[in-house]
Design a protein around this motif. Structure first.
Motif, mmCIF file in Angstrom:
data_model
loop_
_atom_site.group_PDB
_atom_site.id
_atom_site.type_symbol
_atom_site.label_atom_id
_atom_site.label_comp_id
_atom_site.label_asym_id
_atom_site.label_seq_id
_atom_site.Cartn_x
_atom_site.Cartn_y
_atom_site.Cartn_z
ATOM 1 N N LEU B 227 0.836 -1.201 0.000
ATOM 2 C CA LEU B 227 0.000 0.000 0.000
ATOM 3 C C LEU B 227 0.874 1.256 0.000
ATOM 4 O O LEU B 227 0.638 2.179 -0.784
ATOM 5 N N GLN B 228 1.903 1.271 0.843
ATOM 6 C CA GLN B 228 2.828 2.416 0.882
ATOM 7 C C GLN B 228 3.462 2.637 -0.484
ATOM 8 O O GLN B 228 3.457 3.735 -1.015
ATOM 9 N N ALA B 229 3.977 1.546 -1.040
ATOM 10 C CA ALA B 229 4.645 1.645 -2.340
ATOM 11 C C ALA B 229 3.676 2.136 -3.396
ATOM 12 O O ALA B 229 3.999 2.995 -4.215
ATOM 13 N N GLY B 230 2.450 1.625 -3.337
ATOM 14 C CA GLY B 230 1.443 1.999 -4.335
ATOM 15 C C GLY B 230 1.104 3.470 -4.256
ATOM 16 O O GLY B 230 0.975 4.143 -5.278
ATOM 17 N N GLU B 236 8.773 -0.414 -8.313
ATOM 18 C CA GLU B 236 9.731 -1.462 -7.948
ATOM 19 C C GLU B 236 9.340 -2.109 -6.630
ATOM 20 O O GLU B 236 9.311 -3.332 -6.514
ATOM 21 N N ARG B 237 9.036 -1.244 -5.648
ATOM 22 C CA ARG B 237 8.673 -1.795 -4.340
ATOM 23 C C ARG B 237 7.334 -2.511 -4.416
ATOM 24 O O ARG B 237 7.133 -3.559 -3.799
ATOM 25 N N LEU B 238 6.428 -1.929 -5.188
ATOM 26 C CA LEU B 238 5.125 -2.585 -5.354
ATOM 27 C C LEU B 238 5.307 -3.996 -5.880
ATOM 28 O O LEU B 238 4.749 -4.970 -5.354
ATOM 29 N N PHE B 239 6.165 -4.105 -6.905
ATOM 30 C CA PHE B 239 6.361 -5.438 -7.498
ATOM 31 C C PHE B 239 7.122 -6.363 -6.574
ATOM 32 O O PHE B 239 6.859 -7.569 -6.549
#
Lengths: 255, 268
Positions: B227-230, B236-239
């Motif tokens: 959620l934070q990454a999104g 990159e973090r999301l993936f």
């Protein structure tokens, strides 16, 4: 311990399957019940073992079961009814577990019945690894383990090929000769009936009635495949059943 | 009939075979590798823009950072605990009640409609309710995951109990086994194949609900991380988060497969 059927009738809904059956099962003898399909012979067997209640009449146990008998009325099923997730030993152990026996005593019984049915080397095999004949021998071992007063056998050899059937009949005769047991043996195979039966009960087609009771005096151990006396008895039985079987075959199921 | 000669003899056309999926080792892995290589090639060559899909090697780097900073386990720890506790509660209740439904007419009549009624509810919609009931802490997350695991397990279990061979049960009765013996030694082992394949589905649902619950309120956890990454559009973090979830799914499925091999080795 004798069993007695006293004017038993049975209905499934409106259909009468058994009509006024009175029959004695004396101890130490094998009683074969033959009849065309749908004549209620398996129903009769279920009643003898208390798995079904007759609509009319009574099923009676005459006298007490002998000492050391864990399950007086014991079935052997047509399709073996082995637990596929238990080994041969485990399947035999299953029926001993609820009787409060010590571990050593259970092991001794299991070893004994496996030896009697020539299964000692297969104690740790799973049912899927066994042939049909072996599976039925496991079921016989399991039945012997509870030391039954009466064995109730529901077409025990019908799921097997004819060679295996001959072998297992020899095994049953050997078991009986060593230690006579009481059995009710339901079959549609007349050759089995004349090989194993001291008394052969012929039922008519539905509703099943007692057609005739044939007594065979020849000792089991002397009966051979193709014996002329037995052949003649088999012909006689076939004569009794033939028209009934034809008529039963032509009936619509639930018709 | 005319004499047959070799001249007019021909092979009988083979038309059997097939319909027997076997095991092919490595093919599954190869599919992954090919897809990842395609993405890597596409992002490097500019065929796929950086905004569409992050470069797999960058995701790997992010993942490495995550691991080295120790944050991976800070997120993974709570997530795994939530998953384990929630799924354990849900699956055991589901198996228990499923067996009851399978065995007793009254339980069946009373509970099957209830299960049918709660099955289609998106469990995530009930999270606010669970927060009121169980508080904002872990308990509400456990409850959500347990509830989501419960319904598919119940349905799979009672169907599996229905499918246990009645001949075996009659056999047990005819040998005078007690009720409890019949249930524990015949019904439950016989229902095991169905229960385990039900667990595959319900544990996957548990992972989905875990992420959902963590997105709605958690400091740490894979859901919170994603959620934070999104919200920062940090693809990159999301993936990296998504990869963790996929791995979690594969791990759960392997565990079930392992248990199946061990417990169901009796199957033909």
């Amino acid at each position: 311990m004798d069993l007695k059927l006293s004017s038993v009738s049975h209905y499934y809904g409106d259909t009468q399957v058994l009509r006024d059956i009175t029959l004695d099962i004396p101890s130490g003898q094998i009683v074969c019940i033959v009849g065309p399909s749908g004549c209620g012979k398996s129903t009769l067997l279920r009643m003898l073992g208390g798995l079904e209640r007759p609509s009319e009449g009574r099923v009676l146990q005459m006298g007490d079961a002998p000492e050391g008998c864990l399950n007086p009325l014991t079935y052997i099923f047509q399709d073996f009814a082995l637990l596929p997730w238990r080994t041969v030993r485990g399947n035999v152990a299953l029926v001993l577990e609820d009787h409060g026996l010590g571990k050593a005593q259970r092991e001794a019984i299991i070893a004994d019945v496996l030896a009697r049915t020539k299964l000692t080397d297969f104690a740790d095999a799973l049912p899927k690894q066994l042939s049909g004949g072996m599976k039925q021998r496991v079921a016989i071992a399991r039945a012997l383990a509870v030391n039954p007063a009466v064995m109730l056998m529901d077409e025990p050899l019908s799921a097997l090929d004819s060679q295996t059937r001959e072998l297992l009949m020899d095994d049953l005769v050997a078991l009986w000769t060593r230690q006579p047991f009481t059995a009710v043996y339901v079959t549609h195979n007349l050759a089995e009936a004349v090989r194993l039966g001291h008394k052969i009960v012929v039922l008519s087609r539905r509703p099943g009635e007692l057609r005739e009771v044939v007594e065979l005096d020849m000792p089991l151990a002397e009966r051979r495949h193709g014996d002329p006396v037995l052949e003649a008895q088999q012909q006689h039985l076939w004569g009794l059943m033939r028209d009934e079987a034809a008529a039963a075959d032509a009936e619509l199921i639930d018709g | 009939m005319a004499e047959m000669t070799d001249a007019n003899a021909r092979e009988v056309t083979f038309r059997g075979g097939g319909f027997q999926p076997g095991t092919r080792r490595g093919v599954g892995l190869a599919v992954f590798v090919v897809l990842i290589l395609l993405a890597e090639w596409g992002t490097r060559s500019g065929f796929i823009s950086a905004l569409t899909l992050p470069r797999p090697s960058d995701v790997l780097l992010t993942f490495q950072e995550l691991y080295q900073s120790g944050m991976l386990f800070k997120h993974l720890g709570p997530s795994l605990t939530r998953l384990a506790v929630g799924a354990l509660i849900g699956a055991s209740l589901g198996i228990g009640i499923g067996v009851l439904i399978g065995l007793f007419s009254l339980a069946r009549a009373g509970l099957v409609p209830l299960v049918a009624a709660i099955f289609p509810i998106p469990k995530i919609a009930l999270l606010p309710l669970f927060v009121i009931w169980f508080g904002i802490d872990e308990a509400s997350k456990y409850a959500l995951i347990a509830f989501g695991t419960f319904t598919p397990t119940v349905v799979a279990t009672y169907a599996a109990v229905d499918n246990v061979d009645r001949v075996l049960i009659r056999m047990g009765q005819s040998f005078g086994l007690g009720w409890w013996s019949i249930v524990s030694k015949i019904v439950v082992p016989g229902a095991m194949p169905g229960i385990l394949s039900g667990l595959r589905i319900s544990l996957t649902i548990a992972i989905i609900l875990l992420v959902a619950a963590e997105m709605l309120g958690a400091e740490y956890g894979i859901g919170a991380y994603i959620l934070q990454a999104g919200s920062l559009y940090d693809l990159e973090r999301l993936f990296a988060g998504v990869v963790i979830l996929s791995l979690l799914g594969v791990a759960v499925s392997s565990v079930v497969a392992f248990v199946e091999r061990r417990v169901l080795n009796w199957r033909v």
